[in-house]
Design a protein around this motif. Sequence first.
Motif, short mmCIF file in Angstrom:
data_model
loop_
_atom_site.label_atom_id
_atom_site.label_comp_id
_atom_site.label_asym_id
_atom_site.label_seq_id
_atom_site.Cartn_x
_atom_site.Cartn_y
_atom_site.Cartn_z
N TYR A 19 1.36 -14.90 0.23
CA TYR A 19 0.20 -15.51 -0.39
C TYR A 19 0.36 -15.55 -1.91
O TYR A 19 1.18 -14.81 -2.47
CB TYR A 19 -1.07 -14.76 0.01
CG TYR A 19 -1.42 -14.93 1.47
CD1 TYR A 19 -2.03 -16.10 1.92
CD2 TYR A 19 -1.12 -13.94 2.41
CE1 TYR A 19 -2.34 -16.28 3.26
CE2 TYR A 19 -1.42 -14.13 3.75
CZ TYR A 19 -2.04 -15.29 4.16
OH TYR A 19 -2.33 -15.48 5.48
N PRO A 20 -0.44 -16.39 -2.60
CA PRO A 20 -0.30 -16.51 -4.06
C PRO A 20 -0.45 -15.19 -4.82
O PRO A 20 0.13 -15.02 -5.89
CB PRO A 20 -1.45 -17.47 -4.42
CG PRO A 20 -1.61 -18.32 -3.21
CD PRO A 20 -1.36 -17.39 -2.05
N ASN A 21 -1.22 -14.25 -4.24
CA ASN A 21 -1.39 -12.95 -4.91
C ASN A 21 -0.22 -11.99 -4.64
O ASN A 21 -0.25 -10.83 -5.07
CB ASN A 21 -2.70 -12.29 -4.49
CG ASN A 21 -2.75 -11.95 -3.01
OD1 ASN A 21 -1.78 -12.16 -2.27
ND2 ASN A 21 -3.88 -11.41 -2.56
N GLY A 22 0.79 -12.47 -3.91
CA GLY A 22 1.96 -11.64 -3.64
C GLY A 22 1.91 -10.90 -2.32
O GLY A 22 2.91 -10.32 -1.88
N ALA A 23 0.73 -10.92 -1.65
CA ALA A 23 0.61 -10.24 -0.37
C ALA A 23 1.44 -10.98 0.69
O ALA A 23 1.48 -12.21 0.71
CB ALA A 23 -0.85 -10.19 0.07
N ARG A 24 2.10 -10.21 1.55
CA ARG A 24 2.94 -10.80 2.59
C ARG A 24 2.16 -10.81 3.91
O ARG A 24 1.91 -9.78 4.50
CB ARG A 24 4.24 -10.01 2.73
CG ARG A 24 5.27 -10.67 3.65
CD ARG A 24 6.59 -9.93 3.61
NE ARG A 24 7.35 -10.19 2.41
CZ ARG A 24 8.26 -11.16 2.28
NH1 ARG A 24 8.51 -11.97 3.29
NH2 ARG A 24 8.92 -11.34 1.16
#
Length: 264
Positions: A19-24
């Motif tokens: 995701y854009p926030n870096g969460a996988r």
Amino acid sequence: MMMKVGNILIEFKHVSKIYPNGARGLKDIHLHIDKGEFVVIVGLSGAGKSTLLRSINRLHMITEGEIIVNQKSITRAKGKELYEIRRDIGMIFQNFNLVRRSSVMRNVLSGRVGYHSTLRMVLGLFPNRDKELALEALERVGLREKAYVRADQLSGGQQQRVSIARALAQEANIILADEPVASLDPLTTRQVMDDLARINQELHITMVVNLHSVELAKEYATRIIGLRDGEVVFDGAVSEATDEVFEQIYTKEDKKHAKMRVAE
């Protein structure tokens, strides 16, 4: 599960979603689903169930890897090819996704939009064959007599069965169901799950269903896929889904809560 050569309908090849926030959201998913299976995906909220399911028809875009549907890459498909791949995939949502002010018949006929021009659909010019398909689909879920009733006059369980009829009228060979019984009471939950199971068995339509309930998964699935933190931690037949397996997917407290959802 044992691979059936030439019978693979959906294949994930090292699929990840960031995701854009870096969460996988998904982590290197590699699996296949064969024609005619009734696959239930289980896991905690946030485990990646909806992301996995909705990536099959590209409602969610993946970041890495590739998804093959009917021997075609939906990941790479564009334009007409993407349109045609999606036409073979029916979708059932938790909130039914019906036009509540329209009739049941019109909602079911919306499953036919992929076969006709936009203008024809705007004008409501459905051929007789489409209407026959819609009525047959409603008959299969026990709602033929409700064809000309407004959708908002039906119970929640009936509305969900209308959404199943819509997927049938679409002539999809894959049906994706994202928490289809989460908002239903125990009795209507059984009715909807029984409809999905019967359609799977009688029409050999492949089902991929997200559920929170462990007990429903055990009862209806031919195969269970367990997700935790975006990773597949179990993939096997129901007979292999032991208590120890579910401990890998849920904590003890989470598992108890999942069981209680059916007993309430």
